[in-house]
Design a protein around this motif. Structure first.
Motif, mmCIF file in Angstrom:
data_model
loop_
_atom_site.group_PDB
_atom_site.id
_atom_site.type_symbol
_atom_site.label_atom_id
_atom_site.label_comp_id
_atom_site.label_asym_id
_atom_site.label_seq_id
_atom_site.Cartn_x
_atom_site.Cartn_y
_atom_site.Cartn_z
ATOM 1 N N ALA A 80 0.834 -1.207 0.000
ATOM 2 C CA ALA A 80 0.000 0.000 0.000
ATOM 3 C C ALA A 80 0.869 1.258 0.000
ATOM 4 C CB ALA A 80 -0.943 -0.001 1.204
ATOM 5 N N SER A 81 1.980 1.226 0.751
ATOM 6 C CA SER A 81 2.848 2.405 0.775
ATOM 7 C C SER A 81 3.524 2.612 -0.578
ATOM 8 C CB SER A 81 3.875 2.315 1.907
ATOM 9 O OG SER A 81 4.820 1.318 1.662
ATOM 10 N N LEU A 82 3.922 1.536 -1.240
ATOM 11 C CA LEU A 82 4.486 1.658 -2.585
ATOM 12 C C LEU A 82 3.481 2.287 -3.542
ATOM 13 C CD1 LEU A 82 6.236 -1.814 -2.951
ATOM 14 C CD2 LEU A 82 7.379 0.398 -3.154
ATOM 15 N N ALA A 83 2.257 1.742 -3.535
ATOM 16 C CA ALA A 83 1.226 2.215 -4.461
ATOM 17 C C ALA A 83 0.811 3.652 -4.172
ATOM 18 C CB ALA A 83 0.009 1.288 -4.409
ATOM 19 N N CYS B 51 2.428 5.988 -2.487
ATOM 20 C CA CYS B 51 3.530 6.926 -2.681
ATOM 21 C C CYS B 51 3.684 7.260 -4.168
ATOM 22 C CB CYS B 51 4.828 6.356 -2.108
ATOM 23 S SG CYS B 51 6.199 7.534 -2.092
ATOM 24 N N LEU B 52 3.665 6.244 -5.008
ATOM 25 C CA LEU B 52 3.795 6.499 -6.443
ATOM 26 C C LEU B 52 2.600 7.280 -6.969
ATOM 27 C CD1 LEU B 52 5.255 6.325 -9.102
ATOM 28 C CD2 LEU B 52 4.338 3.992 -9.393
ATOM 29 N N GLU C 191 -4.612 5.103 -11.060
ATOM 30 C CA GLU C 191 -4.692 3.932 -10.188
ATOM 31 C C GLU C 191 -3.343 3.227 -10.227
ATOM 32 O OE1 GLU C 191 -8.210 1.260 -10.533
ATOM 33 O OE2 GLU C 191 -6.700 -0.221 -11.106
ATOM 34 N N VAL C 192 -2.813 2.914 -9.054
ATOM 35 C CA VAL C 192 -1.547 2.190 -8.973
ATOM 36 C C VAL C 192 -1.793 0.895 -8.207
ATOM 37 C CG1 VAL C 192 0.848 2.223 -8.195
ATOM 38 C CG2 VAL C 192 -0.230 4.352 -9.004
ATOM 39 N N ARG D 57 -2.395 2.699 -14.056
ATOM 40 C CA ARG D 57 -3.437 3.004 -15.045
ATOM 41 C C ARG D 57 -3.677 4.499 -14.935
ATOM 42 N NH1 ARG D 57 -7.150 -1.796 -16.323
ATOM 43 N NH2 ARG D 57 -7.926 -0.195 -17.695
ATOM 44 N N ILE D 58 -3.535 5.184 -16.037
ATOM 45 C CA ILE D 58 -3.629 6.635 -16.017
ATOM 46 C C ILE D 58 -4.349 7.122 -17.264
ATOM 47 C CG2 ILE D 58 -1.340 6.886 -17.098
ATOM 48 C CD1 ILE D 58 -0.935 9.386 -15.317
ATOM 49 N N ALA D 59 -5.103 8.180 -17.090
ATOM 50 C CA ALA D 59 -5.769 8.825 -18.218
ATOM 51 C C ALA D 59 -5.856 10.317 -17.933
ATOM 52 C CB ALA D 59 -7.174 8.249 -18.417
#
Length: 177
Positions: free
Chosen positions: A74-77, A79-80, A99-100, A134-136
């Motif tokens: 969760a901290s990786l996701a 933070c990014l 969304e990471v 996932r990015i838009a």
């Protein structure tokens, strides 16, 4: 916070840091973990925020809380994702979606201090970690978004700490019984 407000706050911080670089060096807020019972632990922040962790039933826990390993992912996701949002704001990009997903693969034998068939210790850390973004952003070319994510990843503290294997200084204080 609106994208423009975030960009303004970041610009203000960058101006201060350019004038006085030493102000950027600081102690991060510590996390304190207190064992409750069994494998239940409560991690606390000085501001009062608390996160309860436990292990699955198969490992003696209640299985009703997130595990410390999940908090790591969760901290990786988060933070990014935070750094991508900051980078997008700095570039004036209005995100439509971000969304990471952070995943990893581990061998529970390492957690239990076991050895493999050859007698070598099984490592406790994840064998691999994956981040999927996932990015838009309406009207923004895919290559610009890809560059935004790659640049953000390079400047994201938690993923950087994992990739560069920050050494851990372990100190032990033993209370008198």
């Amino acid at each position: 916070m609106a994208t423009s407000d975030l960009a303004t706050a970041m610009q203000r911080a960058a101006r201060v840091l350019q004038r006085r670089p030493a102000t950027g060096i600081h102690d991060d807020a510590p996390a304190t973990a207190h064992w409750q019972a069994g494998t239940r632990v409560v991690a606390s922040h000085a501001n009062g925020t608390q996160v309860l962790t436990d292990m699955p039933g198969e490992l003696g826990g209640g299985g009703d809380q997130v595990t410390p390993g999940w908090l790591f992912r969760a901290s990786l996701a988060s933070c990014l994702a935070t750094r991508i949002a900051m980078g997008a704001a700095a570039e004036g990009i209005e995100l439509g979606r971000l969304e990471v997903l952070a995943s990893s693969r581990s061998d529970t034998r390492g957690l239990l201090g076991m050895t493999d068939a050859a007698g070598a210790p099984v490592s406790a850390e994840p064998s691999d970690v994956h981040l999927r973004v996932r990015i838009a952003a309406p009207g923004v070319p895919p290559q610009r978004l890809r560059t935004l994510v790659e640049d953000s990843h390079r400047h994201s503290p938690i993923p950087a700490a994992v990739e560069h294997a920050v050494p851990v200084d372990l100190r032990i204080d033993i209370d008198a019984s």
